[in-house]
Design a protein around this motif. Structure first.
Motif, PDB file in Angstrom:
ATOM      1  N   GLU A 172       2.011  -2.352   7.632  1.00  0.00           N
ATOM      2  CA  GLU A 172       2.027  -2.349   6.333  1.00  0.00           C
ATOM      3  C   GLU A 172       2.360  -1.028   5.681  1.00  0.00           C
ATOM      4  O   GLU A 172       3.139  -1.039   4.796  1.00  0.00           O
ATOM      5  CB  GLU A 172       0.727  -2.693   5.982  1.00  0.00           C
ATOM      6  N   LYS A 173       1.491   0.113   6.368  1.00  0.00           N
ATOM      7  CA  LYS A 173       1.914   1.352   5.762  1.00  0.00           C
ATOM      8  C   LYS A 173       3.431   2.190   6.157  1.00  0.00           C
ATOM      9  O   LYS A 173       3.885   2.628   5.184  1.00  0.00           O
ATOM     10  CB  LYS A 173       1.031   2.450   6.470  1.00  0.00           C
ATOM     11  N   ARG A 212      -1.970  -2.430  10.243  1.00  0.00           N
ATOM     12  CA  ARG A 212      -1.907  -1.427   9.104  1.00  0.00           C
ATOM     13  C   ARG A 212      -0.800  -0.420   9.297  1.00  0.00           C
ATOM     14  O   ARG A 212      -0.182   0.003   8.345  1.00  0.00           O
ATOM     15  CB  ARG A 212      -3.168  -0.519   9.463  1.00  0.00           C
ATOM     16  N   ASN A 263       0.814  -1.174  -0.077  1.00  0.00           N
ATOM     17  CA  ASN A 263       0.117  -0.023   0.076  1.00  0.00           C
ATOM     18  C   ASN A 263       0.952   1.039  -0.074  1.00  0.00           C
ATOM     19  O   ASN A 263       1.590   1.592   1.065  1.00  0.00           O
ATOM     20  CB  ASN A 263      -0.951   0.015   1.395  1.00  0.00           C
ATOM     21  N   ILE A 312      -6.829   2.676  14.027  1.00  0.00           N
ATOM     22  CA  ILE A 312      -5.770   2.001  13.065  1.00  0.00           C
ATOM     23  C   ILE A 312      -5.066   1.097  13.670  1.00  0.00           C
ATOM     24  O   ILE A 312      -4.517   1.149  14.924  1.00  0.00           O
ATOM     25  CB  ILE A 312      -4.907   3.193  12.590  1.00  0.00           C
TER      26      ILE A 312
END
Length: 224
Positions: free
Chosen positions: A176-177, A173, A44, A169
């Protein structure tokens, strides 16, 4: 903010990663077009920097496949070529911008900032919530009581929280971010950085807090 860098000149790639990480970007680096597509399918990203001349699959082909799949991720093309036809080809394929090597670091960073703005109305680099401000340009967290310049991961985590006020959040996440899907970091590193941010917010007498919801994630909320 997370970027994918696809550049086959490894010395240049290492230099660009160092520059971008000093500017508080999280960067995944790959060295050919096929790897770029694999990372884009699995990750992502907020922006992509693509070299045109790469092995296995060139940057224009990567860009066309990306756009054909409906991706709107901002793309900056890098190339040693300076001919107008090459620029037109890249822009017509769906690139947001084009930079010819050699380039100045300040210009690269300015073009990345420009292409990753989420909307034309976002002219300010400042995020605000309660009495807290986060300056995207200087990476400075401030309240009327003082300020801190945040480290890379701290800045990215707080930027994500302040861009999604009140929303949960998850740790996954954040991983991943900010760390990337192939990171070797353990997931408890998220809690460590949350702790760092909480201490800074407390020291600045912030009227916002990072709230943890068990088995769900973290959210930034104004203290009532």
């Amino acid at each position: 903010m997370r970027l994918l860098l696809a550049e086959d000149e490894q010395a240049l790639s290492r230099a660009l990663v160092a520059i971008l990480e000093r500017s508080n970007y999280s960067v995944d680096a790959v060295y050919d077009g096929e790897a770029a597509l694999e990372y884009l399918e699995a990750g992502n990203y907020d922006g992509v920097i693509l070299d045109i001349m790469m092995p296995k699959k060139d940057g224009i082909s990567v860009l066309r496949e990306l756009r054909a799949k409906g991706s709107c991720v901002p793309v900056l093309l890098l190339t040693a070529k300076s001919e107008i036809d090459d620029k037109v080809l890249g822009l017509d394929a769906g690139a947001n911008d084009y930079l010819t090597k050699p380039f100045h670091t300040k210009e690269l960073l300015a073009r990345i900032r420009a292409m990753t703005r989420t909307g034309s109305a976002q002219t300010s680099s400042l995020l605000q919530m309660g009495n807290v401000s986060l300056d995207r340009a200087s990476f400075e967290l401030s309240t009327p009581s003082g300020s801190f310049r945040l480290a890379n991961k701290e800045f990215q985590m707080l930027e994500l929280l302040m861009s999604n006020p009140g929303n949960l959040i998850s740790s996954e996440r954040f991983m991943e971010k900010i760390w990337g899907y192939d990171s070797e970091a353990e997931i408890n590193v998220v809690w460590v950085y949350i702790s760092y941010l909480r201490k800074k917010l407390t020291a600045l007498h912030a009227n916002v807090q990072i709230r943890a919801t068990r088995n769900a994630g973290y959210s930034l909320e104004v203290i009532s």
